[in-house]
Design a protein around this motif. Structure first.
Motif, PDB file in Angstrom:
ATOM      1  N   LEU A 141       0.831  -1.209   0.000  1.00 33.55           N
ATOM      2  CA  LEU A 141       0.000   0.000   0.000  1.00 33.55           C
ATOM      3  C   LEU A 141       0.867   1.261   0.000  1.00 33.55           C
ATOM      4  O   LEU A 141       0.573   2.237  -0.700  1.00 33.55           O
ATOM      5  CB  LEU A 141      -0.917  -0.008   1.227  1.00 33.55           C
ATOM      6  CG  LEU A 141      -2.042  -1.038   1.226  1.00 33.55           C
ATOM      7  CD1 LEU A 141      -2.775  -1.010   2.562  1.00 33.55           C
ATOM      8  CD2 LEU A 141      -3.013  -0.751   0.074  1.00 33.55           C
ATOM      9  N   VAL A 142       1.947   1.229   0.782  1.00 29.79           N
ATOM     10  CA  VAL A 142       2.842   2.385   0.833  1.00 29.79           C
ATOM     11  C   VAL A 142       3.519   2.586  -0.525  1.00 29.79           C
ATOM     12  O   VAL A 142       3.675   3.716  -1.001  1.00 29.79           O
ATOM     13  CB  VAL A 142       3.888   2.213   1.951  1.00 29.79           C
ATOM     14  CG1 VAL A 142       4.936   3.328   1.869  1.00 29.79           C
ATOM     15  CG2 VAL A 142       3.209   2.222   3.311  1.00 29.79           C
ATOM     16  N   ASP A 143       3.904   1.487  -1.181  1.00 29.49           N
ATOM     17  CA  ASP A 143       4.527   1.597  -2.508  1.00 29.49           C
ATOM     18  C   ASP A 143       3.565   2.218  -3.514  1.00 29.49           C
ATOM     19  O   ASP A 143       3.955   3.061  -4.336  1.00 29.49           O
ATOM     20  CB  ASP A 143       4.966   0.210  -2.994  1.00 29.49           C
ATOM     21  CG  ASP A 143       6.225  -0.275  -2.286  1.00 29.49           C
ATOM     22  OD1 ASP A 143       6.951   0.597  -1.754  1.00 29.49           O
ATOM     23  OD2 ASP A 143       6.473  -1.493  -2.280  1.00 29.49           O
ATOM     24  N   ASN A 144       2.315   1.803  -3.467  1.00 29.61           N
ATOM     25  CA  ASN A 144       1.319   2.378  -4.382  1.00 29.61           C
ATOM     26  C   ASN A 144       1.128   3.876  -4.110  1.00 29.61           C
ATOM     27  O   ASN A 144       1.033   4.678  -5.031  1.00 29.61           O
ATOM     28  CB  ASN A 144      -0.012   1.655  -4.224  1.00 29.61           C
ATOM     29  CG  ASN A 144       0.030   0.248  -4.799  1.00 29.61           C
ATOM     30  OD1 ASN A 144       0.842  -0.041  -5.692  1.00 29.61           O
ATOM     31  ND2 ASN A 144      -0.833  -0.632  -4.297  1.00 29.61           N
ATOM     32  N   ALA A 145       1.051   4.227  -2.818  1.00 36.91           N
ATOM     33  CA  ALA A 145       0.878   5.644  -2.475  1.00 36.91           C
ATOM     34  C   ALA A 145       2.086   6.460  -2.918  1.00 36.91           C
ATOM     35  O   ALA A 145       1.952   7.588  -3.435  1.00 36.91           O
ATOM     36  CB  ALA A 145       0.654   5.789  -0.971  1.00 36.91           C
ATOM     37  N   ARG A 146       3.301   5.875  -2.734  1.00 36.09           N
ATOM     38  CA  ARG A 146       4.508   6.600  -3.149  1.00 36.09           C
ATOM     39  C   ARG A 146       4.555   6.761  -4.658  1.00 36.09           C
ATOM     40  O   ARG A 146       4.922   7.823  -5.174  1.00 36.09           O
ATOM     41  CB  ARG A 146       5.746   5.862  -2.649  1.00 36.09           C
ATOM     42  CG  ARG A 146       7.028   6.634  -2.865  1.00 36.09           C
ATOM     43  CD  ARG A 146       8.216   5.903  -2.322  1.00 36.09           C
ATOM     44  NE  ARG A 146       8.405   4.623  -3.016  1.00 36.09           N
ATOM     45  CZ  ARG A 146       9.493   3.859  -2.884  1.00 36.09           C
ATOM     46  NH1 ARG A 146      10.455   4.239  -2.046  1.00 36.09           N
ATOM     47  NH2 ARG A 146       9.595   2.711  -3.532  1.00 36.09           N
ATOM     48  N   ALA A 147       4.164   5.734  -5.400  1.00 36.36           N
ATOM     49  CA  ALA A 147       4.139   5.824  -6.866  1.00 36.36           C
ATOM     50  C   ALA A 147       3.136   6.877  -7.329  1.00 36.36           C
ATOM     51  O   ALA A 147       3.400   7.654  -8.259  1.00 36.36           O
ATOM     52  CB  ALA A 147       3.799   4.456  -7.457  1.00 36.36           C
TER      53      ALA A 147
END
Length: 409
Positions: free
Chosen positions: A260-266
């Motif tokens: 989820l954090v990776d998606n938000a960062r992307a």
């Protein structure tokens, strides 16, 4: 008109105001006439030298100021409220300012007014003498006879033997004088309205041009402020958010949470990229250093080699710089994407307060305005400042697109 109006006319405020107007204007009219004659004679006589045209330009500026004085007098004494014409927007540089002054229609109209003013004032002085002055002389004839003031004047007894009759004639003249003077000021009023005031459609067009120029400049300033706010505010916060999400990812051990954090960062990174593109589309940072630098930078980033030739005598206004830059960017992008060109030449010149941007490519040709192309969008953009686009693109090439813009909106 009532009898009371007729009886009060010689002592009315209007009558005395018109007398004062003529008395004040007589020396001013003579000086104004001499000023115009001297300006025209010296300006024409020195036209063969470098001093003639500057002298004439300065004379037109002076005539405008004298015209303002006459408008003020007409308003104060005659009640003629004449709106002052708009001032011309001077072109940059000494030569541009001189050309602006020499082409100032208001200055030339004011010179015409000052030339015509002299015979009009001469007529007013004649009417003033014939009515007011002679009326006073004739009314006081009995007193003059009683004091023997006319002794020694040749023909005085033969012409004015009947003092009572002369007194009646003087009274008649004094009652006629206010109306005669009012009629005598009519040509002056008409000249002032036609030559010293605003001229209908012409002034309306100039006012609209000035209003549009202010609107374009204000819009450019507003967009630049928005660009700074986005660059220094929202963009910085998004970058900070991306960094914080990276830190969160490093401390989170749960794989689902890390995803989820990776998606938000992307998503945040994509937002930063989009925001940068938006900021660049509002106001390219390269324009902060001038249009020549911005175009050179733009040409260096082109996928097709671009040869530049830029000659700017003076920096255009911010709105014009922005329009010229985006036109060049669109034309270079079109040439690289659609023309199949191997080489592009970009030139920018400035002459007579006009910018000429020309993009020449050796591609296949066939470009045309209309049809929903990018060139149509450029046409809409340049029309906002009375610019124009000319496209020459026969089949087989080459393609030459010329954009003409004013140096000032």
């Amino acid at each position: 008109m009532t009898l009371g109006t007729v009886l009060r006319a010689p002592v009315s405020r209007r009558a005395w105001a018109e007398i004062a107007y003529v008395l004040v204007n007589t020396p001013l009219a003579a000086l104004g006439f001499a000023y115009v004659v001297a300006t025209l004679v010296l300006g024409a006589g020195l036209a063969v030298s470098a001093a003639g045209f500057p002298l004439l330009a300065a004379g037109l500026v002076g005539a405008r100021r004298i015209g303002g004085l006459h408008r003020g007098l007409a308003g104060r004494f005659l009640g003629e409220r004449i709106e002052a014409p708009a001032r011309p927007v001077a072109a940059p540089g000494p030569l541009g300012r001189m050309q602006t002054r020499l082409s100032d229609a208001v200055g030339w109209r004011t010179m015409g007014y000052l030339l015509l003013k002299f015979p009009v004032v001469a007529l007013q002085v004649y009417v003033l003498t014939l009515t007011w002055v002679w009326g006073v002389v004739l009314v006081t004839r009995p007193l003059q006879n009683a004091l023997d003031l006319n002794q020694g004047i040749p023909g005085s007894h033969t012409l004015f033997d009947n003092g009572a009759l002369m007194c009646v004639g003087g009274v008649a003249l004094l009652f006629l004088a206010p109306w005669a003077m009012h009629v005598a000021t009519v040509p002056d009023r008409l000249l002032a309205r036609w030559l010293l005031g605003r001229r209908g459609l012409q002034e309306r067009v100039r006012n609209l041009e000035e209003t549009r120029a202010h609107a374009v400049d204000d819009a450019a300033a507003t967009l630049r402020r928005i660009e700074r706010d986005l660059h220094d505010g929202a963009q910085v916060r998004l970058i900070a958010l991306t960094m914080q999400l990276t830190m969160v990812r490093d401390v989170v051990t749960d794989e689902a949470a890390r995803a989820l954090v990776d998606n938000a960062r992307a998503t945040a990174k994509e937002a930063v990229v989009e925001l940068r593109e938006l900021v660049r589309g509002i106001h390219p940072p390269a324009l902060d250093h001038g249009l020549d630098t911005a175009l050179t930078t733009l040409a260096a980033r082109s996928a097709v080699p671009v040869e530049t030739e830029i000659a700017l005598a003076a920096r255009p206004t911010a709105a014009i710089e922005s329009i010229a830059y985006f036109c060049a960017a669109e034309l270079l992008a079109n040439a690289a994407k659609h023309s199949g060109a191997s080489r592009i030449r970009l030139s920018l010149t400035q002459q007579d307060d006009r910018l000429c941007l020309r993009v020449h490519d050796d591609g296949r040709g066939g470009a045309a305005l209309g049809g929903g192309s990018g060139l149509s969008g450029l046409l809409d953009r340049v029309r906002t400042v009375d610019g124009r686009i000319d496209v020459s693109s026969p089949p087989g090439g080459p393609t030459v697109v010329t954009v003409e813009l004013p140096s000032h909106a």
